[in-house]
Design an enzyme around this catalytic site. Sequence first.
Site, PDB file in Angstrom:
ATOM      1  N   GLU A  21       7.843 -10.190 -19.183  1.00 30.72           N
ATOM      2  CA  GLU A  21       7.735 -11.648 -19.313  1.00 30.72           C
ATOM      3  C   GLU A  21       7.238 -12.061 -20.700  1.00 30.72           C
ATOM      4  O   GLU A  21       7.317 -13.216 -21.069  1.00 30.72           O
ATOM      5  CB  GLU A  21       6.831 -12.207 -18.200  1.00 30.72           C
ATOM      6  CG  GLU A  21       5.328 -12.153 -18.437  1.00 30.72           C
ATOM      7  CD  GLU A  21       4.704 -10.765 -18.297  1.00 30.72           C
ATOM      8  OE1 GLU A  21       5.445  -9.765 -18.232  1.00 30.72           O
ATOM      9  OE2 GLU A  21       3.461 -10.686 -18.270  1.00 30.72           O
TER      10      GLU A  21
ATOM     11  N   HIS B  23       5.117  -5.477 -20.087  1.00 32.24           N
ATOM     12  CA  HIS B  23       5.230  -6.896 -19.744  1.00 32.24           C
ATOM     13  C   HIS B  23       6.589  -7.490 -20.137  1.00 32.24           C
ATOM     14  O   HIS B  23       6.712  -8.045 -21.231  1.00 32.24           O
ATOM     15  CB  HIS B  23       4.156  -7.685 -20.502  1.00 32.24           C
ATOM     16  CG  HIS B  23       2.780  -7.505 -19.973  1.00 32.24           C
ATOM     17  ND1 HIS B  23       2.250  -8.308 -18.990  1.00 32.24           N
ATOM     18  CD2 HIS B  23       1.811  -6.620 -20.305  1.00 32.24           C
ATOM     19  CE1 HIS B  23       0.999  -7.921 -18.740  1.00 32.24           C
ATOM     20  NE2 HIS B  23       0.709  -6.901 -19.510  1.00 32.24           N
TER      21      HIS B  23
ATOM     22  N   CYS C 167       1.972  -4.905 -14.752  1.00 32.96           N
ATOM     23  CA  CYS C 167       0.649  -4.530 -15.248  1.00 32.96           C
ATOM     24  C   CYS C 167      -0.383  -4.554 -14.105  1.00 32.96           C
ATOM     25  O   CYS C 167      -0.337  -3.723 -13.224  1.00 32.96           O
ATOM     26  CB  CYS C 167       0.267  -5.432 -16.424  1.00 32.96           C
ATOM     27  SG  CYS C 167      -1.059  -4.768 -17.443  1.00 32.96           S
TER      28      CYS C 167
END
Lengths: 85, 228
Positions: free
Chosen positions: B198, B196, B86
Amino acid sequence: MNLLAKIYVTLKGSVLDPQGAAVTHALHALSYDAVRDVRIGKYMEVSLIAASETEAHELVRGMCERLLTNPVIETYTYELAEVEQ
Amino acid sequence: MRCAVVQFPGSNCDMDAVKAINHAIGESADIVWHTVASLEAYDLIILPGGFAYGDYLRAGAIARFSAVMEAVAHEAERGKWVMGICNGFQVLTEGGLLPGALRRNESLQFRSEIATLEVVNAETAFTRHYRAGETIRIPIAHGEGNYYADEQTLLRMRERGQIVFRYAREHNPNGSVDDIAGVINERGNVLGMMPHPERAVHERLGSADGARLFTAIFESWREAYAKR
């Protein structure tokens, strides 16, 4: 000498400008049928001190290319003028 | 594997990245402040999401000049793995470590949702645990994820397998050219992506599809380490 650089940053012609497109639509909605297109950019005023105008041009071009614009998508023009302190 | 997560003033996904590494591969990760001049000790460097330096001027434009970015460029040059997620992706393009640029979303809206991605290149060190063409679900949360590269650059990137993730057909959330969601450098050690991973390491988060990015890089590291 004291100088003022007026820097105009715009998206390159090949890069779609969604903000400009939205404003074009809004102007058309207000019956400004004469409007063909709107491109939105950024305007910056940089006050600087330089030994000569040549040096000032070099400085302004340098800062535009390194930080103030992203050359992948943006382009710039500027005006440089001497100002009183 | 020694992992660093770089923290800029304004980063906000740094702890998510640390926890994803903990959860997905059982390794710890150090948070590294943006003034650090050396990252020599690390095998994997993550530039996390957020709004580094407030994203003033352009997203990533100021962060790319921070001291740590010289160290990131140096380690990338040495072949270390670098992953920008990002805002981290925006910093990498601004810094010239990845081609192209990220513009404001075509809709002009911030989009926060789970995106469906297609894995385009499953042969990178980061994506080897996916299958080429596989569809995965990874969240996005950005206002400036509209990827742009000129035609010539895109052609070159396609030829070299540098387009790693695409948004699923008809589901491009931001207007990216060629539906691009993630790209890699020519050498294959610097990855940037708007989604994302994560935030997608466990079913309870809505998807566990991001975990394989971390397991893949871990396996790549183990292989490289064994050869040393």
